[in-house]
Design a protein around this motif. Structure first.
Motif, short mmCIF file in Angstrom:
data_model
loop_
_atom_site.label_atom_id
_atom_site.label_comp_id
_atom_site.label_asym_id
_atom_site.label_seq_id
_atom_site.Cartn_x
_atom_site.Cartn_y
_atom_site.Cartn_z
N PRO A 208 0.83 -1.21 0.00
CA PRO A 208 0.00 0.00 0.00
C PRO A 208 0.86 1.26 0.00
O PRO A 208 1.92 1.31 0.64
N LEU A 209 0.39 2.28 -0.73
CA LEU A 209 1.09 3.56 -0.78
C LEU A 209 0.69 4.41 0.42
O LEU A 209 -0.49 4.61 0.68
N LEU B 259 6.77 1.35 1.37
CA LEU B 259 6.38 2.30 0.32
C LEU B 259 5.79 3.54 0.97
O LEU B 259 4.65 3.54 1.42
N GLU B 260 6.59 4.61 1.01
CA GLU B 260 6.18 5.83 1.70
C GLU B 260 6.74 7.05 1.00
O GLU B 260 7.93 7.13 0.72
N VAL B 261 5.87 8.02 0.73
CA VAL B 261 6.27 9.31 0.17
C VAL B 261 6.37 10.33 1.29
O VAL B 261 5.52 10.38 2.18
N HIS B 262 7.41 11.16 1.26
CA HIS B 262 7.57 12.25 2.21
C HIS B 262 7.49 13.59 1.49
O HIS B 262 8.23 13.83 0.52
N ILE B 263 6.59 14.44 1.94
CA ILE B 263 6.56 15.84 1.52
C ILE B 263 6.63 16.69 2.79
O ILE B 263 6.34 16.19 3.89
N HIS C 167 10.27 6.33 -0.55
CA HIS C 167 11.00 5.13 -0.16
C HIS C 167 10.24 3.93 -0.71
O HIS C 167 9.01 3.87 -0.63
N MET C 168 10.96 2.95 -1.24
CA MET C 168 10.28 1.75 -1.71
C MET C 168 11.22 0.55 -1.70
O MET C 168 12.45 0.69 -1.79
#
Length: 223
Positions: free
Chosen positions: A36-37, A199-203, A157-158
């Motif tokens: 999962p994203l 799976l993690e996006v950082h803003i 990150h993935m």
């Protein structure tokens, strides 16, 4: 007995029903990614070496985990410091993230830098050569950082299986499509691949506020 021919309205209704069934089948069979994203806003914080922790908090001091982060093994520490920028402007309670690293780095949003009175570059974590420095103050002393203050580039990150699914490589770029009322797309999301990553996006906080991001906002990674 022969059937009377269909009128235009009936034909259009049958076409709509057929298309509806087709679209429904396609969406139900859409391939899902292996993981999962998750998209998270990364507030201002710092990473420190063990040597720097001891300068700020005393000989032999170890960071105390306060809250686990989404990435395994990462945590927000109970310890925080005061950051002193140009013209003695300060940010209090700058949170330290653990575990310790082999370099010192402060990550701020654009508005944080403006309030401190200096300009910071957008960099990937660890790429600190030639960046501004600052002074950190802890209960046991001061730490003068010659460099290491950055605005962290938006990144994801993935794990290798995620990279294979999206068709990307380490240190490449993707797009992040953020839904909601504003509908914003980030065009340069830096890709970091490692077997230990989720799976993690950082803003950062400025970017999250600009696109109206909440935990309920739909997001999609695009190659």
């Amino acid at each position: 007995m022969s059937q009377s021919p269909l009128n235009r309205a009936q034909v259009e209704q049958l076409v709509r029903q057929s298309l509806s069934r087709f679209v429904g089948q396609g969406s139900s069979q859409q391939k899902q990614g292996p993981n999962p994203l998750v998209v998270n806003i990364s507030a201002r914080h710092c990473h420190l070496s063990q040597e720097s922790v001891e300068v700020l908090f005393g000989k032999g001091h170890k960071l105390t985990p306060m809250k686990d982060l989404y990435m395994d093994g990462q945590y927000a520490a109970q310890e925080s410091v005061t950051m002193i920028g140009p013209r003695s402007r300060v940010i209090s309670n700058l949170r330290i993230l653990g575990p310790c690293r082999d370099f010192d780095q402060v990550e701020l949003a654009y508005t944080d830098a403006v309030s401190l009175g200096f300009k910071i570059p957008i960099r990937n974590s660890g790429d600190i050569a030639g960046t501004p420095g600052c002074m950190l103050m802890g209960p046991a002393g001061f730490l003068e950082m010659k460099e290491g203050v950055i605005r962290a580039a938006p990144h994801v990150h993935m794990a290798p299986e995620d990279a294979e699914y999206y068709g990307v490589e380490n240190k490449s770029f993707m797009k992040l499509r953020v839904g909601g009322e504003l509908g914003v797309t980030f065009d340069r999301i830096f890709v970091r691949v490692d077997p230990s990553f989720k799976l993690e996006v950082h803003i950062d906080t400025d970017e999250g506020n600009a696109c109206g991001f909440t935990q309920d906002t739909p997001c999609e990674l695009i190659k």
